[in-house]
Motif scaffolding. Structure first.
Motif, PDB file in Angstrom:
ATOM      1  N   UNK A 159       9.103  12.273  18.009  1.00 22.29           N
ATOM      2  CA  UNK A 159      10.118  12.525  16.681  1.00 22.29           C
ATOM      3  C   UNK A 159      11.460  11.336  16.904  1.00 22.29           C
ATOM      4  N   UNK A 160      11.920  11.036  15.870  1.00 22.11           N
ATOM      5  CA  UNK A 160      13.081  10.062  15.881  1.00 22.11           C
ATOM      6  C   UNK A 160      14.119  10.506  16.773  1.00 22.11           C
ATOM      7  N   UNK A 161      14.879   9.593  17.321  1.00 19.84           N
ATOM      8  CA  UNK A 161      16.122   9.869  18.015  1.00 19.84           C
ATOM      9  C   UNK A 161      17.270   9.026  17.789  1.00 19.84           C
ATOM     10  N   UNK A 162      18.319   9.305  17.895  1.00 19.76           N
ATOM     11  CA  UNK A 162      19.377   7.943  17.938  1.00 19.76           C
ATOM     12  C   UNK A 162      20.321   8.156  19.382  1.00 19.76           C
ATOM     13  N   UNK A 239      20.980   3.152  15.388  1.00 23.20           N
ATOM     14  CA  UNK A 239      20.074   3.204  14.464  1.00 23.20           C
ATOM     15  C   UNK A 239      19.002   4.425  14.808  1.00 23.20           C
ATOM     16  N   UNK A 240      18.401   5.318  13.739  1.00 22.58           N
ATOM     17  CA  UNK A 240      17.415   6.073  14.300  1.00 22.58           C
ATOM     18  C   UNK A 240      16.006   5.344  14.486  1.00 22.58           C
ATOM     19  N   UNK A 241      15.515   5.580  15.870  1.00 20.65           N
ATOM     20  CA  UNK A 241      14.328   5.007  16.199  1.00 20.65           C
ATOM     21  C   UNK A 241      13.384   6.030  16.725  1.00 20.65           C
ATOM     22  N   UNK A 242      12.008   5.318  16.881  1.00 20.42           N
ATOM     23  CA  UNK A 242      11.054   5.976  17.610  1.00 20.42           C
ATOM     24  C   UNK A 242      11.507   6.176  19.204  1.00 20.42           C
ATOM     25  N   UNK A 243      11.185   7.021  19.789  1.00 22.55           N
ATOM     26  CA  UNK A 243      11.585   7.368  21.263  1.00 22.55           C
ATOM     27  C   UNK A 243      11.418   6.256  22.023  1.00 22.55           C
ATOM     28  N   UNK A 244      10.207   5.428  22.001  1.00 23.80           N
ATOM     29  CA  UNK A 244       9.846   4.432  22.949  1.00 23.80           C
ATOM     30  C   UNK A 244      10.607   3.141  22.534  1.00 23.80           C
ATOM     31  N   UNK A 245      11.423   3.272  21.422  1.00 24.53           N
ATOM     32  CA  UNK A 245      12.463   2.092  21.065  1.00 24.53           C
ATOM     33  C   UNK A 245      13.752   2.367  21.137  1.00 24.53           C
TER      34      UNK A 245
END
Length: 367
Positions: A159-162, A239-245
């Motif tokens: 899931x995306x995160x910030x 920004x909202x990103x993939x967890x690995x980013x």
């Protein structure tokens, strides 16, 4: 759902009817019915009130007409089925149970668990293991190490995160201020650690990353009123990103936090646009820029706040409202500002130059 509705009184009892009831609820699942729609359809089918008490204690009841039935207690003569520790469902027939009531409730229970799975309550914001947070936000870690660190932090890698950066000013605990910031308002699934004197807050709310900015703004406004956070707190949102980013969001949050000011304590990276290019200029060059030096002189006279309010609102009268001063007083102060700066604020070019100088000064200070 109108084309789907079925009444038990309209069909004969027996195995064929049971199959039709099962197919009825299977179709509701296939259509991804909401919980209210599921209850309405059940009440229509059973021709009596259908209700559910969720694990959080919330009660929903609907009549066969589709109208809400209130949140009162379960009647003692209701037919009830438990949801295996996730609440209960029931039918309020007010008399002898029908031959298919138990089947209807079993299918309602199954449908409710499929369409509204019980999730564990969101974790309270806390100071996380800084080594794990640094691993997630660091530059050198391999993807498998980041994924493992995210899992150990209790975050979902799919899931995306910030990431949010919180700076508190001298002699303040940035981690404690960050926890105070995210502990109030909607749950944000926060993990907090202090990295290089700045609090890194990894946020993964169940509502999705778009809820982060509005929740933080509301909380900052509340904290300003009850004075539980100092006016030196500066917040940047990546920004909202993939967890690995997550590292990309962290760097964006740090950059945005540098643009924050007393009048705008929260800055969102994606709102800055091309202004972020200013951050590529070394801080010492910004400090030596003549317009920045002129603003430093205004800060000593107390007129810098007036200039910031005018640039933020774009109007003398709105600036007066924001500063709680009479507009004639603000006009006099702005005239003094123009004399000190050496250019007019009446035209677009002058106001743009002032806004640019203000941003450069904030970057010079944070650098």
């Amino acid at each position: 759902m109108k084309g789907l509705l079925l009444r038990l009184s309209a069909v004969d009892s027996g195995a064929e009817t049971a199959v039709r009831v099962i197919a009825y609820f299977d179709e509701l699942i296939a259509r991804r019915a909401t919980l209210p729609d599921l209850l309405r359809a059940t009440a229509f089918l059973a021709e009596c009130v259908a209700g559910i008490r969720r694990v959080d204690g919330a009660v929903l009841r609907y009549r066969p007409t589709g109208e809400p039935g209130g949140d009162g207690p379960v009647p003692p003569d209701a037919v009830v089925v438990d949801l295996d520790g996730a609440g209960r469902v029931w039918l309020e027939r007010g008399g002898e149970a029908g031959p298919l009531d138990v089947l209807v409730l079993e299918r309602l229970a199954i449908s409710a668990k499929v369409l509204n799975p019980v999730e564990p309550p969101p974790a309270a914001p806390h100071l996380a293991d800084p080594a794990l947070v640094e691993l997630v936000l660091g530059e050198q870690a391999a993807d498998e190490d980041r994924a493992r660190a995210l899992t150990l932090l209790g975050l979902d890698t799919t899931r995306p995160l910030r990431v949010v950066a919180v700076a508190s000013g001298a002699e303040r605990d940035a981690g404690a201020d960050a926890v105070a910031l995210v502990a109030r308002g909607k749950p944000l699934g926060a993990r907090v650690a202090v990295v290089g004197g700045v609090a890194a807050v990894v946020l993964q709310p169940r509502e999705g990353p778009d809820s982060v900015v509005s929740t933080l703004r509301e909380t900052l406004a509340l904290r300003a009123k009850d004075r539980t956070l100092p006016d030196t707190v500066r917040v940047g949102v990546g920004d909202a990103v993939n967890g690995l980013e997550a590292r990309h969001s962290w760097l964006q949050a740090r950059l945005a936090q540098r643009f924050a000011a007393p009048s705008r304590p929260l800055i969102v990276h994606e709102d800055l646009g091309a202004v972020t290019l200013l951050a590529e200029i070394p801080a010492e060059r910004l400090r030596a820029q003549p317009d920045v030096l002129a603003l430093n002189a205004l800060a000593e006279s107390g007129d810098l706040e007036t200039l910031e309010a005018f640039c933020r609102t774009g109007s003398l009268r709105q600036a007066a409202v924001a500063l709680h001063r009479h507009h004639s007083s603000v006009a006099a102060r702005l005239a003094h500002v123009e004399d000190a700066l050496g250019w007019s604020l009446d035209d677009t070019a002058g106001r743009f130059r002032a806004r640019l100088a203000l941003a450069a000064r904030r970057l010079a200070e944070s650098g």
